[in-house]
Design an enzyme around this catalytic site. Sequence first.
Site, PDB file in Angstrom:
ATOM      1  N   ASP A 268      11.092  -3.841   2.957  1.00 31.91           N
ATOM      2  CA  ASP A 268       9.702  -3.726   3.362  1.00 31.91           C
ATOM      3  C   ASP A 268       9.224  -5.125   3.783  1.00 31.91           C
ATOM      4  OD1 ASP A 268       6.950  -1.771   1.982  1.00 31.91           O
ATOM      5  OD2 ASP A 268       7.112  -2.974   3.794  1.00 31.91           O
ATOM      6  N   GLU A 467      -2.949   0.286   1.727  1.00 33.39           N
ATOM      7  CA  GLU A 467      -2.136  -0.438   0.748  1.00 33.39           C
ATOM      8  C   GLU A 467      -2.984  -0.982  -0.406  1.00 33.39           C
ATOM      9  OE1 GLU A 467       0.747  -2.006   4.304  1.00 33.39           O
ATOM     10  OE2 GLU A 467       1.282  -2.545   2.268  1.00 33.39           O
TER      11      GLU A 467
HETATM   12  C1  GLC Z   1       3.934  -2.489   4.875  1.00 31.90           C
HETATM   13  C2  GLC Z   1       4.210  -1.205   4.143  1.00 31.90           C
HETATM   14  C3  GLC Z   1       5.251  -0.331   4.798  1.00 31.90           C
HETATM   15  C4  GLC Z   1       5.238  -0.559   6.302  1.00 31.90           C
HETATM   16  C5  GLC Z   1       5.664  -1.987   6.566  1.00 31.90           C
HETATM   17  C6  GLC Z   1       5.621  -2.337   8.061  1.00 31.90           C
HETATM   18  O1  GLC Z   1       3.740  -3.517   3.951  1.00 31.90           O
HETATM   19  O2  GLC Z   1       4.541  -1.309   2.767  1.00 31.90           O
HETATM   20  O3  GLC Z   1       4.941   1.023   4.463  1.00 31.90           O
HETATM   21  O4  GLC Z   1       6.161   0.328   6.924  1.00 31.90           O
HETATM   22  O5  GLC Z   1       4.870  -2.929   5.850  1.00 31.90           O
HETATM   23  O6  GLC Z   1       4.302  -2.367   8.518  1.00 31.90           O
END
Ligand code: GLC
Length: 618
Positions: A268, A467
């Site tokens: 991630d 988030e």
């Molecule tokens: C974010 C998220 C993830 C996402 C990634 C790219 O922090 O946790 O779900 O796909 O970064 O944006």
Amino acid sequence: MNKYEQQISELMAKMNLDQMVGQLVQPERQFVTPEQVKKYHIGSVLSGGGSVPGNNTPEDWIAMNDEYWAASMEADEDHLAIPIVYGVDAIHGNSNVTGAVVFPHNIGLGAARDPDLMERIAKATAREIAVTGVEWTFAPTLAVVRNDHWGRTYESYSEDPKIVSEYAPRFIAGLQGDFGEESVIACAKHFVGDGTTVHGIDQGDAQIDEAELRRLHIPPYQAAIEAGVLTIMASLNSWNGLKCHEHRYLLTDVLKDELGFKGFIVSDWDGIDCLSEDFGKAVELGLNAGMDMFMVTEKWQEFIEHAKLLVLAGRVPRKRLEDAVRRILRVKFEFGLFDKPRPAERKLSKQTEIFGSREHREVAREAVRKSLVMLKNEETLLPLEKNARILVAGKNANNRGHQCGGFTVNWQGATSNEEIPGGQSIWEGIQSLAPGAILSENLDGNEANPDEHDVAIVVIGEMPYAEMLGDVRVPGLLQEYTTFPNSTPIPIDDTEVAEVYATNLYLHEMHPEDITTIENIRARGIPVVTVMVCGRPLVVEKELDASTAFVVAWLPGSEGHGVADVLFGDFDIQGKLSISWPKYDNENWNIGDPDYNPRFPYGFGLQYNKSKSSGKSS
Ligand code: GLC
């Protein structure tokens, strides 16, 4: 996934260390140029939420990825032609891009109880991604949410792994299809336990035993792997104090060896940063745990240097590097990436009228209808007559941005109608079916007059978030949860931790304007239909008491008129809660709990009295 092994072996035999390590790297587009993609043999590029090219049109996206692609395919004595794969968060439609059809977020889709619909949504989404020259979406989220305080509750289909496991294969099939022109690569995320951290703290610690992890949180990934998902994203949370990004047992022993996952695991967002103060150590931990591709948004050149040194020093076995490269190439071959034309030459790149099409909007409108859950309907006030004298109020009545929620145009979502062209706010949908309806000038219902209005529709609830910024918790709570053994220290100085959305789930405290508007109208003797836009169950005892009818719309997306379709009975209301509803903050009920006693149980949802609604099934 095995028919390309020979081709992969032949290609790998030509690759030097630089070219191998380059395939493991996924920078964010703002921090890498097409020239660097070629020079460093980069395997993938992504757009973070809201990171968009030019004027954010499909054509701008095609042009952008076409440049990256061309650079990656420009073979010379130093560079092998290996196509990059471009990734985006198209988690509810290709919602980064202006004019996209924005589908309901997953929590509403869970209430629809319609796996067939999931596949149709995914197919429409894949088309709207492919038409922008992009090949990969970081979806579906397979979180099994167990605490509504979590800021990403709305990205989960349900607290029940049965629903998530039933939806996963259908959504993946819709996205990946036949790996053809209208298909994209899917990504099951976030492995594992993202929805079960203590107090729902985003990226926090899932303090559960392995039996519970295997009973509730791993089954959707088994279903996804059986459905042929090509990529899986590791989660930013910890499990009993150890970060998933360094968890060899979870990533290698369970996901790859036990469950037989043959695609690649992507980290991630800068997910290895918190593994160690020493970035080289973080790279080592991530690689040796079994991570294959690294979303290293800015420090990707540092990553490359560390990875090469680690392999040369034997601290990362060469066979681990080769496993990662083989998996990445396997996905690229499996998806036909080597055979696809450059983005600008692809079939759909010449059919941008597909983007935001009426056909896709109708699928989204159906999804809105099926997602609505009715919690109350006294005097069978609903469905409404279209010629009733209706006053519409509430901060979320006429705001397409609010009804879309996070990961829409911007990471944290949009806040206006203008940002969601082609969509319809809930008010616009009401107006289209009941032309006599009136919108409250200041949305506060102060015009309410029983001599002029038979009924009011008040649209309330949450504003967009994403988030950790959507978390609900009291300040300082983090201190309690950063002392578990061998934990990865989460910054415990609150100033370092992103501000949270609210301190508890009581809507009348989170958004007091809502109960004020409802009571303002109710006090004048006008019955209120309350519609709540929200990313999770909230404690709404006061709002329920003041409302004659109460409908949960979740985060319906761009096609708000799906709400009106149901409020006026053109379609029956059919949604069933996929998540237990609390009466007090911190109750945190989940189906199967002993002494289970939520305000509204999992599966709850009222329907119309058939005699009054001519409603077709949605
Ligand atoms: C974010 C998220 C993830 C996402 C990634 C790219 O922090 O946790 O779900 O796909 O970064 O944006």
